[in-house]
Design a protein around this motif. Structure first.
Motif, PDB file in Angstrom:
ATOM      1  N   ARG A  76       0.885  -1.183   0.000  1.00  8.95           N
ATOM      2  CA  ARG A  76       0.000   0.000   0.000  1.00  8.95           C
ATOM      3  C   ARG A  76       0.912   1.218   0.000  1.00  8.95           C
ATOM      4  N   ILE A 125       4.308  -9.537  -0.477  1.00  4.90           N
ATOM      5  CA  ILE A 125       4.043 -10.671   0.410  1.00  4.90           C
ATOM      6  C   ILE A 125       3.936 -10.132   1.838  1.00  4.90           C
ATOM      7  N   VAL A 126       2.809 -10.393   2.459  1.00  6.41           N
ATOM      8  CA  VAL A 126       2.569  -9.816   3.788  1.00  6.41           C
ATOM      9  C   VAL A 126       3.645 -10.290   4.772  1.00  6.41           C
ATOM     10  N   GLY A 154       1.291  -3.559   7.758  1.00 13.49           N
ATOM     11  CA  GLY A 154      -0.085  -3.505   8.242  1.00 13.49           C
ATOM     12  C   GLY A 154      -0.300  -4.348   9.483  1.00 13.49           C
ATOM     13  N   ASP A 155      -1.493  -4.209  10.063  1.00 14.52           N
ATOM     14  CA  ASP A 155      -1.853  -4.991  11.257  1.00 14.52           C
ATOM     15  C   ASP A 155      -1.857  -6.489  10.945  1.00 14.52           C
ATOM     16  N   GLY A 156      -2.197  -6.850   9.693  1.00 13.01           N
ATOM     17  CA  GLY A 156      -2.226  -8.269   9.327  1.00 13.01           C
ATOM     18  C   GLY A 156      -0.850  -8.904   9.389  1.00 13.01           C
ATOM     19  N   ALA A 157       0.182  -8.130   9.094  1.00 19.03           N
ATOM     20  CA  ALA A 157       1.553  -8.660   9.092  1.00 19.03           C
ATOM     21  C   ALA A 157       2.013  -9.052  10.487  1.00 19.03           C
ATOM     22  N   ASN A 184      -4.786  -0.152  10.219  1.00 15.62           N
ATOM     23  CA  ASN A 184      -6.019   0.395   9.634  1.00 15.62           C
ATOM     24  C   ASN A 184      -7.210  -0.489  10.008  1.00 15.62           C
ATOM     25  N   TYR A 186      -8.077  -3.540   9.643  1.00 17.05           N
ATOM     26  CA  TYR A 186      -8.505  -4.707   8.859  1.00 17.05           C
ATOM     27  C   TYR A 186      -7.344  -5.256   8.051  1.00 17.05           C
ATOM     28  N   MET A 188      -7.507  -7.273   4.782  1.00 17.94           N
ATOM     29  CA  MET A 188      -8.571  -7.552   3.812  1.00 17.94           C
ATOM     30  C   MET A 188      -9.918  -7.361   4.534  1.00 17.94           C
TER      31      MET A 188
HETATM   32  C1  LIG Z   1       2.060 -14.163   3.119  1.00 21.20           C
HETATM   33  C2  LIG Z   1       0.816 -13.626   2.488  1.00 21.20           C
HETATM   34  N1  LIG Z   1      -0.385 -14.118   2.864  1.00 21.20           N
HETATM   35  C3  LIG Z   1      -1.516 -13.618   2.335  1.00 21.20           C
HETATM   36  C4  LIG Z   1      -1.472 -12.624   1.402  1.00 21.20           C
HETATM   37  C5  LIG Z   1      -2.761 -12.055   0.831  1.00 21.20           C
HETATM   38  N2  LIG Z   1      -2.999 -10.728   1.437  1.00 21.20           N
HETATM   39  C6  LIG Z   1      -2.707  -9.623   0.723  1.00 21.20           C
HETATM   40  S1  LIG Z   1      -3.010  -8.261   1.618  1.00 21.20           S
HETATM   41  C7  LIG Z   1      -3.552  -9.127   2.942  1.00 21.20           C
HETATM   42  C8  LIG Z   1      -4.018  -8.414   4.178  1.00 21.20           C
HETATM   43  C9  LIG Z   1      -2.933  -7.739   4.922  1.00 21.20           C
HETATM   44  O1  LIG Z   1      -3.457  -6.824   5.827  1.00 21.20           O
HETATM   45  P1  LIG Z   1      -2.592  -5.759   6.585  1.00 21.20           P
HETATM   46  O2  LIG Z   1      -1.261  -6.329   6.921  1.00 21.20           O
HETATM   47  O3  LIG Z   1      -3.410  -5.256   7.717  1.00 21.20           O
HETATM   48  O4  LIG Z   1      -2.342  -4.602   5.531  1.00 21.20           O
HETATM   49  P2  LIG Z   1      -3.391  -3.611   4.848  1.00 21.20           P
HETATM   50  O5  LIG Z   1      -3.832  -4.294   3.586  1.00 21.20           O
HETATM   51  O6  LIG Z   1      -4.497  -3.390   5.788  1.00 21.20           O
HETATM   52  O7  LIG Z   1      -2.630  -2.376   4.544  1.00 21.20           O
HETATM   53  C10 LIG Z   1      -3.488 -10.473   2.684  1.00 21.20           C
HETATM   54  C11 LIG Z   1      -3.906 -11.516   3.642  1.00 21.20           C
HETATM   55  C12 LIG Z   1      -0.204 -12.114   1.022  1.00 21.20           C
HETATM   56  N3  LIG Z   1      -0.075 -11.135   0.140  1.00 21.20           N
HETATM   57  N4  LIG Z   1       0.911 -12.624   1.599  1.00 21.20           N
END
Ligand SMILES: Cc1ncc(C[n+]2csc(CCOP(=O)(O)OP(=O)(O)O)c2C)c(N)n1
Ligand SMILES: [Mg+2]
Length: 358
Positions: A76, A125-126, A154-157, A184, A186, A188
């Motif tokens: 992003r 790649i997250v 991101g929070d997902g990482a 943020n 979320y 996804m």
């Molecule tokens: C290792 C890995 N798993 C899954 C994905 C698919 N994916 C792309 S973005 C995302 C969400 C990540 O969310 P966050 O880290 O919060 O970042 P944001 O998109 O909110 O900026 C996922 C699961 C990926 N790109 N890499």
């Protein structure tokens, strides 16, 4: 709302800084709004993630960097590239896949970079870039350089194994790095509460005996202050830190997601009231730092700048397909490797031998 005369002056902020921060956030907002439009006109291929609403978390942190500091970000990353000073036309050209783009059209939206400005990408790649950023911090330390790394994700990482590995090593080896979670809320369509056993993400720092801190990521000054302070400690004392900046993306996860199924209209509306740019503009005008006509001028200047970036990028050439693998691999063996591949056979299947110009 307090009147200008009743509002205490902001002694920490001068007019030039106010204008610089406001202008950069406005440039990123207009750039991304126009990017969304360019995507719907099929001028941008692949994925495209907008960070509209997150500008303060990006700009505040990057404004605190000093020459020689290194920066990593997730996919992003349009605002990241603009905030480090990459030319808007080169960023737009990259989104269009043009040779004049910041990655020569090979990277696209998720893989922006500006090595001269020490922005080492844009990673799709997250979590993948956290260990790499940690390695960069090790290199700075090993060479006894006076700089530090800012690693944004991101929070997902936070839920990936590489988050743990990176923070653990940074803690064990006392590396000069600040890990910034751009929360943020979320990943996804999954909320932090749904994916995290400990949704106070900043608290994870305790597991590595590292300083952790959560701040309002829609307050550009708070982000700038915290990043400057923690990067200062990383540079001087070689101590890593975890900084969580709370923000919100107004758009969906990517341009393919409207972002309305997993969150309510009321929630989105409540965050719109905390728009980081409107809020900072108000802060500056209440304190007499920016007049309304200056704010209006910034908006019309950035609109013109983005328009000319689009016009120029549209006119630029696509890369020659024969040069497709240039700028992609660091060593000269790529020619040999790809000479064994056929178009449409990406796993190295032996096909017709190709000769590559050197
Ligand atoms: C290792 C890995 N798993 C899954 C994905 C698919 N994916 C792309 S973005 C995302 C969400 C990540 O969310 P966050 O880290 O919060 O970042 P944001 O998109 O909110 O900026 C996922 C699961 C990926 N790109 N890499
Ligand atoms: Mg997220």
């Amino acid at each position: 709302m307090a009147k200008a005369a009743e509002t205490p002056p902001d002694t920490l902020l001068d007019k030039d800084t106010a204008l610089r921060l406001f202008r950069m956030m406005a440039l990123i907002r207009r750039f991304e709004e126009r990017t969304e439009e360019q995507y719907t006109r099929a001028r941008i291929g692949g994925y495209c993630h907008l960070a509209i609403g997150e500008e303060a978390s990006t700009v505040g942190a990057i404004d605190a960097l000093e020459p020689g500091d290194c920066l990593y970000a997730s996919y992003r990353d349009h605002g990241t590239a603009l905030a480090v000073g990459s030319e808007p036309v080169a960023v737009m050209a990259e989104l269009f896949g043009k040779e004049t783009g910041v990655a020569h059209g090979r990277g696209g939206s998720m893989h922006l970079m500006d090595v001269q400005r020490r922005f080492f990408g844009g990673w799709g790649i997250v979590g993948a870039h956290l260990p790499i950023a940690t390695g960069t911090a090790l290199a700075l330390s090993y060479r006894d350089l006076p700089n530090a790394v800012l690693c944004q994700f991101g929070d997902g990482a936070v839920e990936t194994g590489s988050f743990h590995e990176a923070l653990n090593l940074a803690g064990v080896w006392d590396l000069p790095i600040v890990f910034q979670i751009i929360n943020n809320q979320y990943g996804m369509g999954t909320s932090v509460e749904q994916s995290s056993a400990e949704p106070d993400l900043w608290r994870r720092a305790a597991a590595y005996r590292m300083h952790g801190e959560r701040i309002d990521g829609n307050d550009v000054l708070a982000v700038r202050e915290a990043t400057a302070r923690l990067m200062g400690i990383a540079r001087r004392e070689r101590r890593p830190a975890l900084l969580e900046t709370i923000t919100y993306r107004f758009r969906g996860h990517s341009v393919a997601d409207a972002g309305k199924v997993y969150r309510s209209a009321e929630e989105i509306e409540s965050w719109r009231k905390r728009d980081p740019i409107t809020r900072f503009g108000l802060h500056c005008s209440e304190r007499g730092l920016l007049e309304q006509d200056e704010i209006d001028q910034v908006w019309s200047d950035v609109a013109a700048e983005v328009k000319s970036a689009i016009d120029e990028a549209l006119g630029a050439a696509f890369p020659d397909p024969d040069t497709l693998y240039e700028h992609v691999y660091g060593d000269s063996a790529w020619r040999e490797q790809f000479s064994r591949m056929r178009a449409g056979a990406p796993f190295g299947e032996r096909g017709e031998e190709r000769t590559w110009q050197t």
